[in-house]
Each structure stands twice: as C-alpha cells, then as structure tokens.
Design an enzyme around this catalytic site. Structure first.
Site, PDB file in Angstrom:
ATOM      1  N   CYS A  90     -39.709  29.041 107.905  1.00  0.00           N
ATOM      2  CA  CYS A  90     -39.203  29.063 106.340  1.00  0.00           C
ATOM      3  C   CYS A  90     -38.512  28.017 105.877  1.00  0.00           C
ATOM      4  O   CYS A  90     -38.565  27.427 104.781  1.00  0.00           O
ATOM      5  CB  CYS A  90     -39.073  30.489 105.746  1.00  0.00           C
ATOM      6  SG  CYS A  90     -37.334  31.067 106.384  1.00  0.00           S
ATOM      7  N   HIS A 369     -34.351  34.854 104.817  1.00  0.00           N
ATOM      8  CA  HIS A 369     -35.544  34.008 104.421  1.00  0.00           C
ATOM      9  C   HIS A 369     -35.139  33.049 103.497  1.00  0.00           C
ATOM     10  O   HIS A 369     -34.551  33.199 102.442  1.00  0.00           O
ATOM     11  CB  HIS A 369     -36.675  35.100 103.905  1.00  0.00           C
ATOM     12  CG  HIS A 369     -37.992  34.313 103.501  1.00  0.00           C
ATOM     13  ND1 HIS A 369     -38.798  33.722 104.482  1.00  0.00           N
ATOM     14  CD2 HIS A 369     -38.692  34.459 102.643  1.00  0.00           C
ATOM     15  CE1 HIS A 369     -39.828  33.269 104.073  1.00  0.00           C
ATOM     16  NE2 HIS A 369     -40.073  33.705 102.905  1.00  0.00           N
ATOM     17  N   ASN A 390     -43.036  31.156  97.459  1.00  0.00           N
ATOM     18  CA  ASN A 390     -42.936  31.331  98.891  1.00  0.00           C
ATOM     19  C   ASN A 390     -43.850  30.641  99.784  1.00  0.00           C
ATOM     20  O   ASN A 390     -44.631  29.924  99.431  1.00  0.00           O
ATOM     21  CB  ASN A 390     -43.055  32.974  99.151  1.00  0.00           C
ATOM     22  CG  ASN A 390     -42.536  33.804 100.210  1.00  0.00           C
ATOM     23  OD1 ASN A 390     -41.773  32.955 101.276  1.00  0.00           O
ATOM     24  ND2 ASN A 390     -42.643  35.038 100.153  1.00  0.00           N
TER      25      ASN A 390
END
Length: 449
Positions: A90, A369, A390
């Site tokens: 991520c 994250h 995202n």
C-alpha cells in the site's frame, strides 16, 4: 510402583500449590468471578445472537446506517483506482498514486499508472542489501544481541513508508505500468517473502562467520546476485531504457520529465503521536529501504496543525500520502470510517475508555495502511469529513475510496506527507532540529501494508 505413586502425589501437591499461589486464580477467586455472571435475559439474547452472526455484524449501529453525504468542497483531480491485491505494498501504491496525480495534472493525461512492479523489484533488492550489510556491521555482536535479534526477525518485508518511495524513485526512477506490468507473485507476495527470508537468514549466518572485510563484501555481492536472479524470476528484469509514445527514456529520465520533484527534499513527513512530545523531530534507526538511503524522519505535531497543511495542499490540487489505523470503525461496504459505525459497548456491556495516546502506549492502535488523501469537505471554516483514494480496487468501499469523518480522522490518522511549501513559517524551524533517534523495534514504527 510405590515410587511412582509418591512422585505422582508430589506432582499433584505442587500443582495444587501453584494453582492456589499468590497471583493465580484460586478456587475462592473463581467462585467470586462466577458470581459476577448472572446470565440475565439480555446476556442470553446476546449469547444467542453471537452464536448466529459475526461480532462486527451484530455491532453495526442501526442509527448510523444511512450513507454519509458524498459531496466535498475541495477535491484533487485523480483518474482511476489501483489494486494492490494480496500484497503489503500500500505504501508503494500510495506514493506512486501521489506522483501519478501530479503527472496527470502536469501532462493532461487520462488513465495512467506508474509501474509498481518496477519499483518493488528494487525495493526488495535494496532491502536485501540493507539486511546483509547490517549483519556485516553487527557480526561482532552476539547473535542474541537485541539489534541482531531484530535484524534476524525482520530480514525483508513488502511493507514500507513514503521514505522508501522517495529513496527508490530518486535512485531508480519510474516506468509506466505497461512497460513492467504486475506479475502474479507481485499481486500475492507472502510465499516469495517467506523464501527470501529463509535465504537471507542462512546468508546471515555465513556472513557472521567471515572475518576478512574483503571476503565478506565479496560474499555479499554473490548473495545479492542470487537474490537478483530470484527477483527476475518473480517479477521480470527491470528495463534500463524503454520506448514510450515514440521516445526513448531511462527510468530516471522518465521521472524527471513526468514529475521532477526532489522527493527527498521537497516533501516532509508529519506524525500525530500524542504519546511523544510534539514539535520534535524523530528518526527511526534502520527504518529505511536503502542502506545508503535516509532513515524514516518525521515531525510530530498536534492533529490540528497537520489539518492546516492537508487543507492547503488539497485546495492547491495536490494529493498526499496518508496513513492510518484503517480497520477501526470502518464500514467496508459503504467505504465509510466513522466512530459511530459500530457499537461494541452496547453489545458487550462494556466501556472503552482509552484515548489515542493510551491506545498507542498499549499497542491497541497504530498505523496499518497507507492511502492517498484527495478531498476535504469544509463547512463554516471547519473540516467535517475527508476522503482518501484507496488501493483495494474499484469495487471496494465508496467507488474505491474511503470517506472519513473528521472525528475519526482525529483518532486514527497517524502520518501525512506534504510538500514542504505548505509548511507554515512558524513550523519550518522545527524541521531542521537534531532528531531524537528511536530504535528500529519501536512497535509504533512498522511500515504500512
């Protein structure tokens, strides 16, 4: 037989003594504990419900079921949602998405992506070198030394931070996604990571047995050659130059033309960690992706000061690297992070009283994250909600995004990377102070995944 009976009796006596010893749960204590449970009708109803449905399903707050308003007063232009799939990249997707937004705006592009696979290849090679060289540097220490133990526990990973993005991009440049596309292993990194960890650990033992400095460096080069070969099998060999839209580039030339920022100088990392002193800079030892790169460095600030810079950046059309404790109070279906999404207190009959500082100190919360901060909704001069792009694919959350209430932002936002030009004058001096060095094993400073 008589000796066995005596030994068994002694063991039972010791066991009874241990169970009834100070600090253990004695029979009297267990009796008191049992009396505290009355099995009320409400308890029975919850017991039945928990036997039929998942905890987070039962904790959904029906009073907060309506979808949040999806309009935003200020939003950065972006095109397309990425998908890290079953990998811990991520941080890399987010960092490259920030650069992508800049490239799209600068060159008026449509759907466009930088290759995550290209950057990840060099991330893994550089992390392997970081580990092996650190083993060389510490080979005179005993193997159970805290630092050596930490190194052997963490030889390589697919997690990281924006510092890694900056160091990798400035050293190796970038390429378009179609020049070095994703591979099956890049989309699911755990099996390859397990093999690389084993290989590096056994290489570490070999390096610790070599005394001569010249010999140990030669051995390291051979080990890295083997790692390079394996990475080529998994991800393909990175191009030295390539053709794109009728022009030949090296990856470094492509970055210079498409983006051009000095990521190591033009960006600063901010942290909201109330467990440590504000207005101080901190550095985390060995928390870097390149041995010759920068340790993770950040300025710790109250959340209100971080919001000032976030709003300025969004209003100016620039997306930001953002990280948080994403799993807390997140309605994955709606793509909304809201403190009122779930009511575990009513369901379980308990109170959760820890504040953000206490959650950090007790390991109940931490950054998990990274995503790309792209929007804020301001009403009466105050932010009421935020939105991040995202990297879980277009079908996840709200059109691939997550909307966060401002209250949630306060509690579970941890890190933000902004361009230096958005740092107010009264904060600039803090960026140049001597940082407080923290150990690599500090649990607050694991990379985002």
């Amino acid at each position: 037989m008589k000796r066995l009976t005596i030994a068994l009796a002694a063991l039972l006596c010791c066991t009874a003594t241990f169970a009834q010893g100070e600090g253990g749960i004695s029979a009297d204590m267990l009796s008191q504990i049992r009396k505290g449970y009355t099995a009320s009708p409400a308890d029975k109803a919850v017991r039945n419900a928990l036997n039929a449905a998942a905890l987070n399903t039962l904790a959904v707050n029906a009073e907060n079921a309506a979808m949040i308003d999806t309009e935003f007063s200020d939003r950065v232009k972006t095109v397309g949602i990425t998908d890290q799939k079953q990998s811990g990249r991520c941080w890399l997707f987010t960092g490259l998405n920030v650069l992508r937004a800049s490239a799209i705006e600068k060159h008026n592009l449509g759907r466009f992506q930088f290759s995550q696979c290209y950057s990840f290849f060099y991330d893994q090679l550089e992390k392997a070198n970081l580990f092996l060289q650190a083993i060389i540097d510490t080979r005179d220490l005993p193997i159970d030394d805290r630092k050596v133990d930490w190194l052997l526990s963490n030889p390589i990973s697919d997690g990281g931070t924006f510092t890694g993005v900056a160091n990798l991009v400035m050293k190796y440049g970038v390429v378009p996604a179609d020049v070095m596309p994703e591979s099956l292993i890049a989309n699911s990194t755990s099996q390859m990571a397990a093999q690389l960890k084993t290989i590096l650990r056994q290489d570490a033992l070999k390096l610790r047995d070599i005394c001569c400095d010249d010999d140990v460096q030669a051995a390291k080069v051979g080990m890295l050659s083997e790692i390079y070969r394996i990475l080529c099998l998994a991800y393909g060999e990175p191009p030295v130059e390539f053709e794109w839209k009728g022009k030949t580039y090296t990856p470094q030339e492509f970055y210079a033309e498409m983006v051009g920022f000095d990521l190591n100088h033009d960006y600063v990392m901010l942290m909201n960690d109330p467990s440590r002193e504000y207005y101080k800079t901190y550095e985390i030892e060995y928390d870097r992706h390149l041995y010759d790169g920068d340790n993770w460095l950040y300025l710790n600030l109250p959340v209100e000061r971080i919001k000032e810079m976030a709003i300025a950046s969004i209003k100016d059309g620039n997306a930001m690297y953002f990280s948080c404790d994403v799993g807390k109070f997140l309605d994955r279906k709606k793509g909304v992070a809201d403190l009122d999404n779930f009511d575990y207190e009513s369901l379980l009959g308990v109170q959760y009283t820890m504040d953000k500082k206490q959650r950090i100190l007790t390991h109940a919360s931490g950054s998990s994250h990274a995503m790309t901060l792209i929007a804020v909704d301001i009403k009466d001069d105050k932010p009421v909600k935020w939105m991040v792009e995202n990297s879980w694919g277009e079908s996840a959350g709200y059109k691939g995004n997550i909307i966060m209430t401002d209250e949630w932002f306060d509690e579970y936002m941890f890190r933000l990377v902004v361009e230096r030009k958005y740092v107010p004058e009264d904060l600039v001096g803090y960026l140049d102070q001597e940082p407080v060095k923290l150990p690599a094993w500090d649990p607050m400073f694991l990379g985002e995944q």
